[in-house]
Motif scaffolding. Structure first.
Motif, mmCIF file in Angstrom:
data_model
loop_
_atom_site.group_PDB
_atom_site.id
_atom_site.type_symbol
_atom_site.label_atom_id
_atom_site.label_comp_id
_atom_site.label_asym_id
_atom_site.label_seq_id
_atom_site.Cartn_x
_atom_site.Cartn_y
_atom_site.Cartn_z
ATOM 1 N N UNK A 60 0.794 -1.017 0.061
ATOM 2 C CA UNK A 60 -0.276 0.021 0.096
ATOM 3 C C UNK A 60 0.335 1.393 -0.178
ATOM 4 N N UNK A 61 0.440 2.138 -1.008
ATOM 5 C CA UNK A 61 1.739 3.634 -1.194
ATOM 6 C C UNK A 61 0.917 4.608 -0.566
ATOM 7 N N UNK A 62 1.936 5.489 -0.437
ATOM 8 C CA UNK A 62 0.998 6.684 -0.404
ATOM 9 C C UNK A 62 0.278 6.674 0.952
ATOM 10 N N UNK A 63 1.240 5.842 2.580
ATOM 11 C CA UNK A 63 1.173 5.889 3.496
ATOM 12 C C UNK A 63 1.591 7.874 3.978
ATOM 13 N N UNK A 64 0.632 8.291 5.367
ATOM 14 C CA UNK A 64 1.050 9.513 5.456
ATOM 15 C C UNK A 64 2.358 9.217 6.649
ATOM 16 N N UNK A 65 2.829 9.759 6.885
ATOM 17 C CA UNK A 65 4.117 9.761 7.686
ATOM 18 C C UNK A 65 3.695 9.370 9.258
ATOM 19 N N UNK B 79 -3.622 0.904 11.229
ATOM 20 C CA UNK B 79 -3.583 0.141 10.616
ATOM 21 C C UNK B 79 -4.083 -1.332 11.362
ATOM 22 N N UNK B 80 -5.173 -0.968 12.403
ATOM 23 C CA UNK B 80 -5.879 -2.335 12.744
ATOM 24 C C UNK B 80 -6.536 -2.241 12.146
ATOM 25 N N UNK B 81 -7.714 -1.203 11.487
ATOM 26 C CA UNK B 81 -8.559 -1.136 10.526
ATOM 27 C C UNK B 81 -7.951 -2.044 8.795
ATOM 28 N N UNK B 82 -7.285 -0.998 8.861
ATOM 29 C CA UNK B 82 -6.164 -1.501 7.507
ATOM 30 C C UNK B 82 -6.404 -3.546 7.232
ATOM 31 N N UNK B 83 -5.692 -3.690 8.120
ATOM 32 C CA UNK B 83 -5.337 -4.793 8.345
ATOM 33 C C UNK B 83 -6.859 -6.328 8.613
ATOM 34 N N UNK B 84 -7.722 -5.572 9.224
ATOM 35 C CA UNK B 84 -8.395 -6.133 9.122
ATOM 36 C C UNK B 84 -9.661 -6.215 7.597
ATOM 37 N N UNK B 85 -9.291 -5.293 7.383
ATOM 38 C CA UNK B 85 -10.290 -4.990 6.100
ATOM 39 C C UNK B 85 -9.248 -6.022 5.027
#
Length: 70
Positions: A29-34, A41-47
């Protein structure tokens, strides 16, 4: 000579394991904020787990900095 380090970009590399990928497969996943929160991160991995029916076994944060020479 002085150097100044500046944040340029960040990526997340999520490793998932499941029936179709017993050795694991990575999703980038590109363009992650600093600065991101652990809850994000938990929400992303769960999705991703919900969409792929696989289990997240690891996440790598890859950052790139630009070093300006003065």
């Amino acid at each position: 000579m002085s150097m100044e380090r500046q944040f340029k970009s960040a990526k997340l590399q999520v490793t998932m394991v499941g029936d179709q990928h017993p050795k694991g497969v990575t999703h980038l996943f590109n363009n992650v904020s600093q600065q991101f929160e652990n809850e994000q991160l938990t929400s992303l991995t769960e999705a991703v787990a919900l969409l792929t029916s696989e289990e997240c076994v690891g996440v790598n944060v890859i950052t790139t900095d630009h070093i300006a020479l003065a």
